[in-house]
Write a protein that holds these residues in place. Structure first.
Motif, PDB file in Angstrom:
ATOM      1  N   LEU A   1     -33.911  42.643  18.398  1.00 47.15           N
ATOM      2  CA  LEU A   1     -35.180  42.508  19.102  1.00 47.15           C
ATOM      3  C   LEU A   1     -35.927  41.322  18.537  1.00 47.15           C
ATOM      4  O   LEU A   1     -36.238  41.273  17.341  1.00 47.15           O
TER       5      LEU A   1
ATOM      6  N   ILE B   1     -39.268  40.834  15.446  1.00 48.36           N
ATOM      7  CA  ILE B   1     -39.447  41.911  14.474  1.00 48.36           C
ATOM      8  C   ILE B   1     -38.234  41.940  13.552  1.00 48.36           C
ATOM      9  O   ILE B   1     -37.096  41.739  14.001  1.00 48.36           O
TER      10      ILE B   1
ATOM     11  N   THR C   1     -38.068  46.481   9.446  1.00 51.07           N
ATOM     12  CA  THR C   1     -39.330  46.990   9.985  1.00 51.07           C
ATOM     13  C   THR C   1     -39.063  47.974  11.116  1.00 51.07           C
ATOM     14  O   THR C   1     -39.690  49.041  11.204  1.00 51.07           O
ATOM     15  N   LEU C   2     -38.126  47.627  11.978  1.00 51.56           N
ATOM     16  CA  LEU C   2     -37.770  48.495  13.088  1.00 51.56           C
ATOM     17  C   LEU C   2     -37.151  49.802  12.589  1.00 51.56           C
ATOM     18  O   LEU C   2     -37.459  50.885  13.110  1.00 51.56           O
TER      19      LEU C   2
ATOM     20  N   THR D   1     -39.956  51.923  11.266  1.00 53.25           N
ATOM     21  CA  THR D   1     -40.803  52.390  12.370  1.00 53.25           C
ATOM     22  C   THR D   1     -40.155  53.585  13.065  1.00 53.25           C
ATOM     23  O   THR D   1     -40.824  54.578  13.379  1.00 53.25           O
ATOM     24  N   LEU D   2     -38.870  53.498  13.295  1.00 55.77           N
ATOM     25  CA  LEU D   2     -38.151  54.615  13.914  1.00 55.77           C
ATOM     26  C   LEU D   2     -38.052  55.804  12.970  1.00 55.77           C
ATOM     27  O   LEU D   2     -38.128  56.959  13.398  1.00 55.77           O
TER      28      LEU D   2
ATOM     29  N   THR E   1     -30.076  48.787   9.358  1.00 53.23           N
ATOM     30  CA  THR E   1     -29.842  47.398   9.709  1.00 53.23           C
ATOM     31  C   THR E   1     -28.333  47.255   9.875  1.00 53.23           C
ATOM     32  O   THR E   1     -27.601  48.235   9.833  1.00 53.23           O
TER      33      THR E   1
ATOM     34  N   GLY F   1     -33.596  40.530  13.330  1.00 51.78           N
ATOM     35  CA  GLY F   1     -34.195  41.683  13.995  1.00 51.78           C
ATOM     36  C   GLY F   1     -33.182  42.698  14.473  1.00 51.78           C
ATOM     37  O   GLY F   1     -33.515  43.598  15.251  1.00 51.78           O
TER      38      GLY F   1
ATOM     39  N   PHE G   1     -38.422  54.305  21.212  1.00 54.68           N
ATOM     40  CA  PHE G   1     -38.208  52.864  21.069  1.00 54.68           C
ATOM     41  C   PHE G   1     -39.002  52.098  22.115  1.00 54.68           C
ATOM     42  O   PHE G   1     -39.493  50.991  21.845  1.00 54.68           O
TER      43      PHE G   1
ATOM     44  N   VAL H   1     -42.327  51.097  20.885  1.00 55.29           N
ATOM     45  CA  VAL H   1     -42.227  49.992  19.930  1.00 55.29           C
ATOM     46  C   VAL H   1     -41.975  48.690  20.672  1.00 55.29           C
ATOM     47  O   VAL H   1     -42.604  47.652  20.394  1.00 55.29           O
ATOM     48  N   TYR H   2     -41.048  48.750  21.607  1.00 53.28           N
ATOM     49  CA  TYR H   2     -40.691  47.549  22.358  1.00 53.28           C
ATOM     50  C   TYR H   2     -41.895  46.976  23.103  1.00 53.28           C
ATOM     51  O   TYR H   2     -42.152  45.763  23.048  1.00 53.28           O
TER      52      TYR H   2
ATOM     53  N   PHE I   1     -44.323  45.180  20.681  1.00 58.54           N
ATOM     54  CA  PHE I   1     -43.888  43.872  20.198  1.00 58.54           C
ATOM     55  C   PHE I   1     -43.657  42.888  21.343  1.00 58.54           C
ATOM     56  O   PHE I   1     -43.812  41.680  21.153  1.00 58.54           O
TER      57      PHE I   1
END
Length: 384
Positions: free
Chosen positions: A300, A303, A307-308, A311-312, A321, A348, A370, A373-374, A377
């Motif tokens: 993404l 970001i 961080t993602l 957040t999740l 990752t 990202g 998600f 979040v999407y 951002f």
């Protein structure tokens, strides 16, 4: 809780844990001891070896137990290099291997071995023609993973095997840690494969047990010297409870393999259908017969992957990752870099990895969370 990090590790099967606990309590003799307690342990060790060999379609005396997939990779590569050094010093691998392979060949390079790393294309696949061109009279080992642990690309092991038929003195090692149970075994394990690595905790067994397949007659020096266990090739008192639990878990894991792969594919497909038309998102693990159904990697824009992930996690959704093994050391994705993915997308990227226990309902919940979040951002980064 939604657990989408099965390529990092899996939850231990209750049945495998029961086996581990029972063996620990009741069959605790050293398999090398000559008394009846040792004999009972030895019998269980060999029964487990036979069961695993039967499940993999190989001979029991071709199965060796280690502590992990990483040790199996190290042993296959370093053991071959040392055993065959008088015949050559050239090793061929790829630019997208797991660190257990990449760092091992780098260590050998410091010892005077010559290493060729084959590139990959923009989709994460090697070109077998590059292997043909790299082979020479000094080549002693080729090590190519069956399934990439970051994006799930299935490497052309069959084509590589055909090429290496013309080079019978070159040892062929395949890291199949991410390949077992994905209904693709005939693609990644051929009769030409000489050495192959597996890791028990990737298929619901306890951590601490690995497997190395070694074809009869292949030269491999020991990595660990000591009391001569595992036919003198891997010394150390065997982790009997872990080995027995591994045999149990493998049997359970390979039951209904085709159906399980379909379940994983349905979860992946649902999420890909949501992601595929979103601006700023790049999918590196498309729905394709050339990718395993259990791995979905995407990036993404705008970001960072960690961080993602966090957040999740706050929503009780667990991802990673691109490689859990390198996440904490802040190592960027070797695979995405090799694919020449733009830095702002590669940094990202996250990896979702599925198991037959995952459901469509979990996929829908992931999408719902998600999406929030999407949209946040996307607005910040003006994605359209």
């Amino acid at each position: 809780m939604i657990y989408f990090d099965n390529s990092a590790t899996t939850q231990v099967y209750p049945e495998a844990l029961d086996t581990f606990n029972k063996v620990t309590k009741e069959i605790w003799g050293n398999p090398s001891s000559l008394h009846k307690l040792g004999d009972r342990s030895h019998q269980l060790l060999e029964a487990s070896r036979k069961q695993i060999a039967n499940l993999l379609g190989v001979k029991p005396y071709e199965i060796f137990f280690t502590s992990s997939g990483s040790e199996s990779d190290n042993w296959a590569i370093k053991g071959t290099a040392q055993a065959k050094r008088e015949f050559g010093n050239h090793i061929i691998t790829t630019s997208i291997e797991h660190a257990a392979v990449t760092n091992t060949v780098k260590a050998l390079e410091k010892q005077g071995f010559r290493v060729t790393m084959l590139p990959v294309d923009k989709n994460g696949f090697i070109n077998p023609e590059d292997l043909k061109n790299a082979l020479d009279r000094e080549t002693i080992l080729v090590s190519i993973m069956g399934v990439n642990n970051e994006i799930g690309s299935i490497q052309p092991i069959q084509e590589v095997s055909e090429i290496l038929e013309e080079y019978p003195n070159v040892t062929f090692h395949v890291d199949n840690v991410q390949a077992l149970g994905k209904n693709i075994w005939d693609k990644v394990f051929t009769p030409r494969v000489d050495l192959m690595s597996l890791s028990a905790h990737k298929f619901h067994a306890p951590r601490g047990t690995g497997i190395m397949y070694k074809k009869t007659g292949k030269m491999v020096d020991p990595l660990i010297d000591g009391g001569g266990q595992e036919k003198g090739l891997r010394s150390s008192t065997e982790n009997l409870a872990g080995i027995a639990a591994t045999a149990k878990a493998m049997r359970l894991y390979l039951e209904n393999e085709e159906k399980n792969a379909q379940r994983e594919a349905s979860v992946k497909n649902r999420i890909v259908d949501y992601l595929k038309d979103k601006p700023g998102i790049q999918i590196f693990s498309p729905v394709s017969e050339n990718f395993v159904p259990s791995i979905l990697c995407f990036g993404l824009e705008g970001i960072r992957g960690e961080t993602l992930v966090h957040t999740l996690e706050a929503k009780d959704i667990f991802t990673s990752t691109t490689s859990a093994c390198s996440s904490r050391s802040e190592v960027e994705s070797g695979t995405l870099n090799s694919m020449k993915v733009r830095d702002d997308i590669a940094t990202g990227a996250i990896r979702l990895s599925f198991d037959p226990s995952n459901t469509i309902e979990q996929a829908d919940r992931f999408i719902a969370e998600f999406d929030k979040v999407y949209k946040h951002f996307a607005e910040i980064n003006h994605l359209k």
